[in-house]
Design an enzyme around this catalytic site. Structure first.
Site, PDB file in Angstrom:
ATOM      1  N   HIS A   1       0.812  -1.248   0.025  1.00 23.72           N
ATOM      2  CA  HIS A   1       0.045  -0.006   0.076  1.00 23.72           C
ATOM      3  C   HIS A   1       1.093   1.251  -0.026  1.00 23.72           C
ATOM      4  O   HIS A   1       2.083   1.216   0.415  1.00 23.72           O
ATOM      5  CB  HIS A   1      -1.037  -0.125   1.265  1.00 23.72           C
ATOM      6  CG  HIS A   1      -1.950  -0.848   1.257  1.00 23.72           C
ATOM      7  ND1 HIS A   1      -2.907  -1.149   2.153  1.00 23.72           N
ATOM      8  CD2 HIS A   1      -2.344  -2.042   0.266  1.00 23.72           C
ATOM      9  CE1 HIS A   1      -3.910  -2.187   1.904  1.00 23.72           C
ATOM     10  NE2 HIS A   1      -3.107  -2.687   0.643  1.00 23.72           N
TER      11      HIS A   1
ATOM     12  N   CYS B   1      -2.337  -0.179   7.539  1.00 23.75           N
ATOM     13  CA  CYS B   1      -1.428   0.906   7.405  1.00 23.75           C
ATOM     14  C   CYS B   1      -1.539   1.638   8.720  1.00 23.75           C
ATOM     15  O   CYS B   1      -0.541   2.467   8.990  1.00 23.75           O
ATOM     16  CB  CYS B   1      -1.732   1.751   6.392  1.00 23.75           C
ATOM     17  SG  CYS B   1      -1.340   0.782   4.575  1.00 23.75           S
TER      18      CYS B   1
ATOM     19  N   GLU C   1       1.038   3.977   1.997  1.00 25.43           N
ATOM     20  CA  GLU C   1       1.391   4.160   3.183  1.00 25.43           C
ATOM     21  C   GLU C   1       2.735   3.121   3.719  1.00 25.43           C
ATOM     22  O   GLU C   1       3.610   3.916   4.159  1.00 25.43           O
ATOM     23  CB  GLU C   1       0.314   4.187   4.495  1.00 25.43           C
ATOM     24  CG  GLU C   1      -0.881   5.109   4.058  1.00 25.43           C
ATOM     25  CD  GLU C   1      -1.875   4.542   3.131  1.00 25.43           C
ATOM     26  OE1 GLU C   1      -1.513   3.451   2.519  1.00 25.43           O
ATOM     27  OE2 GLU C   1      -3.272   4.642   3.599  1.00 25.43           O
TER      28      GLU C   1
ATOM     29  N   CYS D   1      -5.907   2.041   5.880  1.00 21.60           N
ATOM     30  CA  CYS D   1      -6.580   0.731   6.417  1.00 21.60           C
ATOM     31  C   CYS D   1      -5.822   0.343   7.784  1.00 21.60           C
ATOM     32  O   CYS D   1      -5.035   0.880   8.164  1.00 21.60           O
ATOM     33  CB  CYS D   1      -6.276  -0.547   5.411  1.00 21.60           C
ATOM     34  SG  CYS D   1      -4.565  -1.052   5.379  1.00 21.60           S
TER      35      CYS D   1
HETATM   36 ZN    ZN Z   1      -3.215   0.107   3.875  1.00 25.67          ZN
END
Ligand code: ZN
Length: 145
Positions: A49, A85, A51, A82
């Protein structure tokens, strides 16, 4: 000093390079330290992801271990982090998270998400993380349409 919206515009530009249109920027003392985007498909890594990529890039660049290494940093991300993260922000000591579109917004346009607000994760951690939501949210969400 640039505003939240100005840093979010940098994250929006980064998002356009992502496999999925998620982008993130790390800022400290008003200076952009790093930018990143989602590389899940090109890396064959569903955890890549924006992040996570951003936090790994910066902690690696700093070159030493410290569980609060990113204290004083603000993380701008086009979409609400999420749970993975959000937890990574807690584990690295990020002081502030500023996001655009929410997890609920993403679900409304058909994006698969784990339906837990990031504040639910960060509020359970061992250090305080300030959360600011809905910065340029329509622009961040528009990347999915
Ligand atoms: Zn994430």
């Amino acid at each position: 000093m640039p505003t939240h919206a100005e840093y979010m515009k940098v994250a929006l530009e980064a998002a356009k390079q992502g496999d999925l249109p998620y982008g993130a920027v790390l800022v400290k003392d008003g200076e952009i330290q790093a930018t990143a985007y989602n590389t899940a498909q090109r890396d064959n890594d569903p955890t890549a992801h924006a992040e996570i990529n951003l936090l790994r890039q910066q902690t690696k660049a700093l070159g030493k271990y410290n569980p609060e290494i990113l204290k004083g940093y603000s993380l701008y991300t086009t979409c609400e982090p999420c749970p993975m993260c959000a937890a990574a922000c807690a584990w690295t000591g990020v002081s502030e998270i500023i996001f655009g579109a929410s997890i609920a917004d993403l679900m409304s346009v058909g994006q698969s998400q784990i339906s837990v607000p990031c504040e639910t994760i960060t509020s359970q951690g061992f250090q305080e993380i300030k959360i600011t939501s809905s910065v340029l949210a329509p622009e961040c969400l528009a990347l999915f349409q």
